[in-house]
Structures are given as C-alpha cells and as structure tokens.
Design a protein around this motif. Structure first.
Motif, short mmCIF file in Angstrom:
data_model
loop_
_atom_site.label_atom_id
_atom_site.label_comp_id
_atom_site.label_asym_id
_atom_site.label_seq_id
_atom_site.Cartn_x
_atom_site.Cartn_y
_atom_site.Cartn_z
N GLY A 126 -39.20 41.18 48.78
CA GLY A 126 -38.26 42.15 48.22
C GLY A 126 -38.99 43.25 47.48
N SER A 127 -40.05 42.89 46.75
CA SER A 127 -40.83 43.90 46.04
C SER A 127 -41.51 44.85 47.03
N ALA A 128 -42.06 44.29 48.13
CA ALA A 128 -42.71 45.14 49.14
C ALA A 128 -41.70 46.11 49.74
N TYR A 129 -40.51 45.59 50.05
CA TYR A 129 -39.47 46.48 50.60
C TYR A 129 -39.08 47.55 49.58
N PHE A 130 -38.91 47.15 48.33
CA PHE A 130 -38.47 48.10 47.31
C PHE A 130 -39.47 49.24 47.16
N TYR A 131 -40.76 48.88 47.02
CA TYR A 131 -41.76 49.91 46.76
C TYR A 131 -42.05 50.77 48.00
N SER A 132 -41.57 50.31 49.14
CA SER A 132 -41.70 51.15 50.35
C SER A 132 -40.40 51.89 50.65
N GLY A 133 -39.44 51.81 49.72
CA GLY A 133 -38.21 52.57 49.85
C GLY A 133 -37.13 51.93 50.69
N GLN A 134 -37.29 50.64 51.07
CA GLN A 134 -36.28 49.95 51.88
C GLN A 134 -35.36 49.17 50.93
N TYR A 135 -34.50 49.91 50.24
CA TYR A 135 -33.74 49.33 49.13
C TYR A 135 -32.70 48.30 49.57
N ALA A 136 -32.07 48.51 50.70
CA ALA A 136 -31.06 47.55 51.17
C ALA A 136 -31.72 46.22 51.54
N ALA A 137 -32.85 46.31 52.25
CA ALA A 137 -33.57 45.09 52.63
C ALA A 137 -34.09 44.39 51.38
N ALA A 138 -34.56 45.18 50.41
CA ALA A 138 -35.05 44.59 49.16
C ALA A 138 -33.93 43.87 48.43
N ARG A 139 -32.76 44.54 48.34
CA ARG A 139 -31.63 43.91 47.64
C ARG A 139 -31.25 42.59 48.29
N ALA A 140 -31.26 42.54 49.64
CA ALA A 140 -30.92 41.30 50.34
C ALA A 140 -31.90 40.18 49.98
N ASP A 141 -33.21 40.51 49.86
CA ASP A 141 -34.18 39.49 49.48
C ASP A 141 -33.99 39.03 48.04
N PHE A 142 -33.64 39.96 47.15
CA PHE A 142 -33.42 39.54 45.76
C PHE A 142 -32.12 38.74 45.63
N ASP A 143 -31.15 39.02 46.50
CA ASP A 143 -29.94 38.16 46.55
C ASP A 143 -30.36 36.72 46.84
N GLU A 144 -31.20 36.56 47.85
CA GLU A 144 -31.64 35.21 48.26
C GLU A 144 -32.49 34.57 47.16
N TYR A 145 -33.35 35.39 46.56
CA TYR A 145 -34.19 34.87 45.48
C TYR A 145 -33.33 34.34 44.34
#
Length: 392
Positions: free
Chosen positions: A331-350
């Motif tokens: 999720g952090s990798a997605y966030f810092y690369s600007g993929q906010y929706a994918a990042a949010r989905a990973d933090f949901d699971e986390y």
C-alpha cells in the motif's frame, strides 16, 4: 503425628494384612518396606523397626538405612539414627546423603556437624542448593563451592565449567570475575550459548567469542567459522567486519545460502540498498524464499523503486494472504507512486488484519485525502490519534 482418620487407618491395616500374607509366601523387600511404612504410620514402631532391619539384612542399601534412620529420628533415638545415616553415606557417598544427615544434625542443633555435612555436599557438587541452610553457614559454604568449581575447571577446563563458576560469581555480584569466566568459556568454545547472560556483559563476551573463532580460523578449522564469526560481528554492530567474513564464505562456497542471506541483511543495516538488492535477487534465483521477496521489497521501497517494491510484496501476499505487513508495505509503494485507489484497498486489507494500528489509519486517511474524500480522511486521521493532519 497427626491423628489418622478411620478411613486411613482401615487402609493402612489392610496394607499390613495384605503384605503379611505376601511375606508368608516368601521374603520380599517391597512387601517388607510397604508393611514397615504402614506400621510406622500406625504407631507400631517396634514392628516397623523389625521390618526395616529385615530389609537391611536381606539387601543392605543407602535407602534401607535411611528408612530405618528416619524412624529412629522420629522416635528421638538419635544415636541409632546418626549411625544409620552414616552407614547410608558409606554405601552411597553422594550429595543427597550428606544433605540428609546434615538436615538431621541441624534439627538436633548440632551445627558444627551439620555444616561439615553441607560442606561435603557442595564439595561434591558445587551447584547443589542447601534448602535449609542457615544464613551463618553461607560464607563457609560459598568458600567451598568456589573451591569445588575451581577444582572442576582444573580437572576439565571446559566452557561449561567456566560458565558454572561465572554464574557463581555473578550471583554474588562479583561481575569482573564473572565476566572473565564467561569470556574464557567462549574462547574455548565460541559456539557456546549461555543459559542466561546479563545484557551488559554480552558485548565484552562476544569480543572474546571473536577471539575463539579467529583462533579456529588460524588453525585452519572448517571455513564455517567465518560465517559464525560474521554472525558475532553482526550482533555487535560491526557490520563491515561481518560483511567481510560472509564474503569469504560466499567466495569459497557460492551456493552458501545462509552466508548470502546474512550478507544481504547486513547491507540493509548499512543502508547499502543496491548491494542488498543484488544479494536478495541471487537468493530468490536459488530458493524463491518468501522472506527474501519481503526483504527485497523493503530495499526497493527504501530506494523509491515503487513498482518493483509492489511486485515483491504482491508475491508475498500471493503466498501468504494473511501477512498484514505485506499489505501495508505494498500500500505504501502504491501510495508513493500515486496509485491512491490501489493503496487504499491494501490499507483496507491491512486494517482488517490489524484493526488497532494507528499508522494504518493514518496512511489510509492520506489515501482518502488524495482521492478527495475529506469525510473519510477526517475519520481515519481521528482514529490514528495523529494530530495536525490537514484535509487538503
């Protein structure tokens, strides 16, 4: 003796009757012993003494003399009790029997004799604990314990024997002497592990563990001692020396997985991420181990290679779907690369796996903020407990 209940008395009488029938068929030491103990408990001491004496006649042993001595002691027939305890020691001169006679003398107020027996016990086994030891005996017993430990070292200078004396010194607050013995232990056997070592002694002991491994290396003993010495350097925070030793192993044995993994983790400690990445890639080529994907992902994350980091953590998640930290890291990798929706989905699971983690709510709040959802961002920032977050 406490008063017997009617039920207990009946049981004991039954035991006496049963063993008497058995003995009519022929002598049996277990039967005599059972009957003697039952008779003693019933207060029929004369008969009990006769049975204990019969056991000694049939098969004299330390246990048999102790049984009779205990009964003599209970009857205050101290001379006979002492004689039987002494005979037990003559048959089996070990720690236990000296301790038993010492306890008897202590109960009778014969302190000099008690101390002499306790001294003998700790001379035989310096680590033996005298459970009923008077405080006034401690200094004398410690003196003899120390002699016993030293004698064991002189007889066999092993790592274990030095540790035992070191523990003796440690328990008495003699830290310099304790440390010297612990250091000697690891010089003799650098692989030696202590049951318990104070944290403040670990570094100076490890310095001598290095000496032990170096001696083995100089004596051309197996090359694995380079890796073992590297592990000690790593534990001491001497990462450059650790890498040097791991590299010797890898140069000589290119397929030494353990040394390669240790070197990769050491590069991470030094923040030499490119070198760590090279080693983790080699490890994955050889084993495909999940932990290596995780560590490689971490190195990519540190070097802002977010696409590669996300791929590594994705591989970890595929193999271990309940690995919470892998979701956080991807999720952090997605966030810092600007993929906010994918990042949010990973933090949901986390957060499904780690519902009480403040950092997880903070990162998901950042995702919502980046996605323009101020309400959910505010909720997550509040749950994170981290103040000062701006919504936009």
């Amino acid at each position: 003796m406490s008063k017997l209940s009617a039920e207990d008395r009946a049981q004991l009488l039954n035991n006496v009757a049963k063993t008497t029938r058995l003995l009519k068929r022929g002598a049996s030491i277990p039967a005599y012993r059972m009957r003697a103990r039952a008779l003693s408990t019933l207060g029929r001491h004369k008969e009990a003494l006769a049975d204990f004496t019969k056991i000694i006649e049939l098969a004299p042993s330390a246990d048999a003399y102790k049984d009779r001595a205990d009964l003599y002691a209970a009857l205050k027939r101290d001379r006979q009790a002492a004689a039987d305890y002494t005979r037990a020691i003559e048959l089996k001169p070990d720690v236990y029997w000296y301790n038993v006679r010492g306890n008897f003398y202590l109960e009778r107020g014969r302190y000099a004799k008690a101390l002499a027996d306790y001294v003998k016990a700790v001379e035989i086994s310096p680590s033996h604990i005298i459970a009923r030891c008077p405080k006034s005996f401690e200094a004398t017993l410690d003196e003899h314990r120390l002699r016993g430990y030293t004698r064991e070292i002189e007889r066999e200078p092993s790592a274990w024997n030095f540790e035992q004396r070191g523990n003796f010194y440690l328990e008495r607050g003699q830290y310099v002497k304790a440390l010297a013995d612990f250091q000697r232990s690891v010089e003799l056997d650098p692989n030696y592990n202590f049951d318990e070592l104070p944290e403040d002694l670990e570094e100076p002991v490890n310095a001598h563990r290095i000496i032990g491994y170096t001696k083995r290396i100089e004596d051309a003993q197996p090359d694995v001692n380079y890796r073992r010495r590297g592990n000690v350097y790593f534990a001491m925070g001497n990462y450059a020396q650790a890498i040097a030793d791991y590299s010797v192993m890898i140069d000589r044995y290119p397929y030494d997985y353990e040394s390669l993994e240790k070197r990769a983790k050491t590069y991470l400690k030094l923040k030499r991420y490119d070198a760590a990445i090279r080693d983790f890639k080699r490890l994955i080529e050889r084993s495909g181990d999940t932990d290596c994907y995780f560590d490689l992902g971490g190195a990519y994350l540190e070097t802002q290679r977010y696409k590669e980091a996300a791929q590594c953590f994705g591989e970890v998640i595929k193999r271990e779907p309940q690995f919470a930290t892998a979701y956080y890291n991807r999720g952090s990798a997605y966030f810092y690369s600007g993929q906010y929706a994918a990042a949010r989905a990973d933090f949901d699971e986390y957060l499904r796996l780690e519902p009480d983690d403040c950092d997880g709510y903070d990162m998901r709040g950042k995702c919502y903020r980046a996605l323009g959802d101020a309400s959910r961002a505010q909720t997550d920032f509040a749950r994170s407990g981290i103040s000062g977050r701006r919504l936009f």
